[in-house]
Structures are given as structure tokens and as C-alpha cells.
Design a protein around this motif. Structure first.
Motif, mmCIF file in Angstrom:
data_model
loop_
_atom_site.group_PDB
_atom_site.id
_atom_site.type_symbol
_atom_site.label_atom_id
_atom_site.label_comp_id
_atom_site.label_asym_id
_atom_site.label_seq_id
_atom_site.Cartn_x
_atom_site.Cartn_y
_atom_site.Cartn_z
ATOM 1 N N HIS A 298 55.795 -65.963 70.220
ATOM 2 C CA HIS A 298 56.185 -64.619 70.654
ATOM 3 C C HIS A 298 56.615 -63.728 69.489
ATOM 4 O O HIS A 298 56.912 -62.560 69.693
ATOM 5 N N GLU A 299 56.665 -64.295 68.309
ATOM 6 C CA GLU A 299 57.122 -63.544 67.145
ATOM 7 C C GLU A 299 56.020 -62.630 66.624
ATOM 8 O O GLU A 299 54.849 -63.006 66.579
ATOM 9 N N LYS B 18 82.807 -60.038 58.653
ATOM 10 C CA LYS B 18 82.099 -60.814 59.689
ATOM 11 C C LYS B 18 81.495 -59.933 60.778
ATOM 12 O O LYS B 18 81.500 -60.260 61.951
ATOM 13 N N ARG B 19 80.968 -58.793 60.434
ATOM 14 C CA ARG B 19 80.368 -57.884 61.409
ATOM 15 C C ARG B 19 79.127 -58.484 62.027
ATOM 16 O O ARG B 19 78.397 -59.241 61.408
ATOM 17 N N GLN B 20 78.891 -58.105 63.254
ATOM 18 C CA GLN B 20 77.711 -58.547 63.975
ATOM 19 C C GLN B 20 76.952 -57.321 64.450
ATOM 20 O O GLN B 20 77.537 -56.260 64.672
ATOM 21 N N LEU B 21 75.670 -57.473 64.610
ATOM 22 C CA LEU B 21 74.824 -56.402 65.099
ATOM 23 C C LEU B 21 73.989 -56.944 66.248
ATOM 24 O O LEU B 21 73.314 -57.961 66.104
ATOM 25 N N TRP B 22 74.047 -56.288 67.400
ATOM 26 C CA TRP B 22 73.231 -56.696 68.538
ATOM 27 C C TRP B 22 71.869 -56.020 68.415
ATOM 28 O O TRP B 22 71.781 -54.805 68.231
ATOM 29 N N ILE B 23 70.812 -56.810 68.485
ATOM 30 C CA ILE B 23 69.445 -56.291 68.432
ATOM 31 C C ILE B 23 68.786 -56.619 69.761
ATOM 32 O O ILE B 23 68.622 -57.792 70.101
ATOM 33 N N PRO B 24 68.401 -55.609 70.527
ATOM 34 C CA PRO B 24 67.789 -55.862 71.836
ATOM 35 C C PRO B 24 66.505 -56.682 71.717
ATOM 36 O O PRO B 24 65.794 -56.589 70.706
ATOM 37 N N GLU B 25 66.215 -57.451 72.718
ATOM 38 C CA GLU B 25 64.988 -58.248 72.761
ATOM 39 C C GLU B 25 63.779 -57.338 72.559
ATOM 40 O O GLU B 25 63.676 -56.272 73.160
ATOM 41 N N VAL C 250 72.523 -65.142 57.222
ATOM 42 C CA VAL C 250 72.097 -64.411 58.410
ATOM 43 C C VAL C 250 71.933 -65.427 59.528
ATOM 44 O O VAL C 250 71.177 -66.385 59.402
ATOM 45 N N LEU C 251 72.653 -65.213 60.590
ATOM 46 C CA LEU C 251 72.581 -66.096 61.745
ATOM 47 C C LEU C 251 72.101 -65.298 62.944
ATOM 48 O O LEU C 251 72.567 -64.188 63.184
ATOM 49 N N TYR C 252 71.183 -65.870 63.697
ATOM 50 C CA TYR C 252 70.682 -65.220 64.904
ATOM 51 C C TYR C 252 71.255 -65.910 66.122
ATOM 52 O O TYR C 252 71.214 -67.131 66.238
ATOM 53 N N LYS C 253 71.780 -65.136 67.015
ATOM 54 C CA LYS C 253 72.246 -65.624 68.304
ATOM 55 C C LYS C 253 71.270 -65.050 69.331
ATOM 56 O O LYS C 253 71.059 -63.837 69.378
ATOM 57 N N THR C 254 70.652 -65.904 70.120
ATOM 58 C CA THR C 254 69.601 -65.435 71.026
ATOM 59 C C THR C 254 69.928 -65.746 72.477
ATOM 60 O O THR C 254 70.801 -66.556 72.767
ATOM 61 N N ASN C 255 69.192 -65.095 73.367
ATOM 62 C CA ASN C 255 69.386 -65.358 74.793
ATOM 63 C C ASN C 255 68.327 -66.309 75.344
ATOM 64 O O ASN C 255 68.327 -66.620 76.526
ATOM 65 N N GLN C 256 67.410 -66.766 74.484
ATOM 66 C CA GLN C 256 66.373 -67.728 74.856
ATOM 67 C C GLN C 256 66.123 -68.651 73.660
ATOM 68 O O GLN C 256 66.525 -68.360 72.544
#
Length: 86
Positions: free
Chosen positions: A48-49, A14-21, A36-42
Motif C-alpha cells: 500500500h506504500e 519530544k514533539r509528535q506530528l499526526w499524519i492522516p492516513e 523517527v518513529l511511526y505510530k500507525t492505526n494498522q
């Protein structure tokens, strides 16, 4: 050898990787199934993609054999890195 950004995730760990904005990223699934699950701050904003073509020569990513790679339409039609507006 593994390079910067290479991450091997297995269901058990269950590793996670933080990808900066704004940081370009992608993944290749080497198994029959992946989650693949994305956790976002917005909230997601498609306007914007950006999308860089997966096999851009300038990026020189060493993909395994491409004979069996299945791409989404979006990934197959990304733009060259040198033309992207990042």
C-alpha cells in the motif's frame, strides 16, 4: 519562512506530528542523528506504500543545498507526482 507542514523536532521536546492516513509526507534530517518513529492505526503493508520523488518539480519544495543530501534507493527512485496513483 516556514510553510505548512514544517515541523522542527528536537530531542528535548519530544514533539509528535499526526499524519492522516494516505497523506503524503517526508522529512529532512539537519543533524548528524535523528530518530523517527511511526505510530500507525494498522499493520504496515508495503503493497500500500507509494513514493513520490523527493525533488518533484510540480511540488516545488524549497530544499536547502542538495549537495550533501543522502537518499535511500527508494527515495531516489520515487515517481513523479503527476504520474502517481493516489
Amino acid at each position: 519562512s516556514r510553510g505548512l507542514g514544517d515541523v522542527y523536532k528536537r530531542q528535548e521536546n519530544k514533539r509528535q506530528l499526526w499524519i492522516p492516513e494516505g497523506f503524503a509526507h517526508g522529512f529532512l534530517v539537519l543533524s548528524d542523528l535523528a530518530e523517527v518513529l511511526y505510530k500507525t492505526n494498522q499493520y504496515y503493508a508495503p503493497s500500500h506504500e507509494k513514493n513520490i520523488i523527493w525533488n518533484d518539480l510540480l511540488l516545488n519544495i524549497k530544499w536547502p543545498s542538495t549537495a550533501l543530501i543522502t537518499l535511500s534507493d527508494k527515495d531516489a527512485n520515487g515517481e513523479r507526482f503527476e504520474l502517481s496513483e493516489f
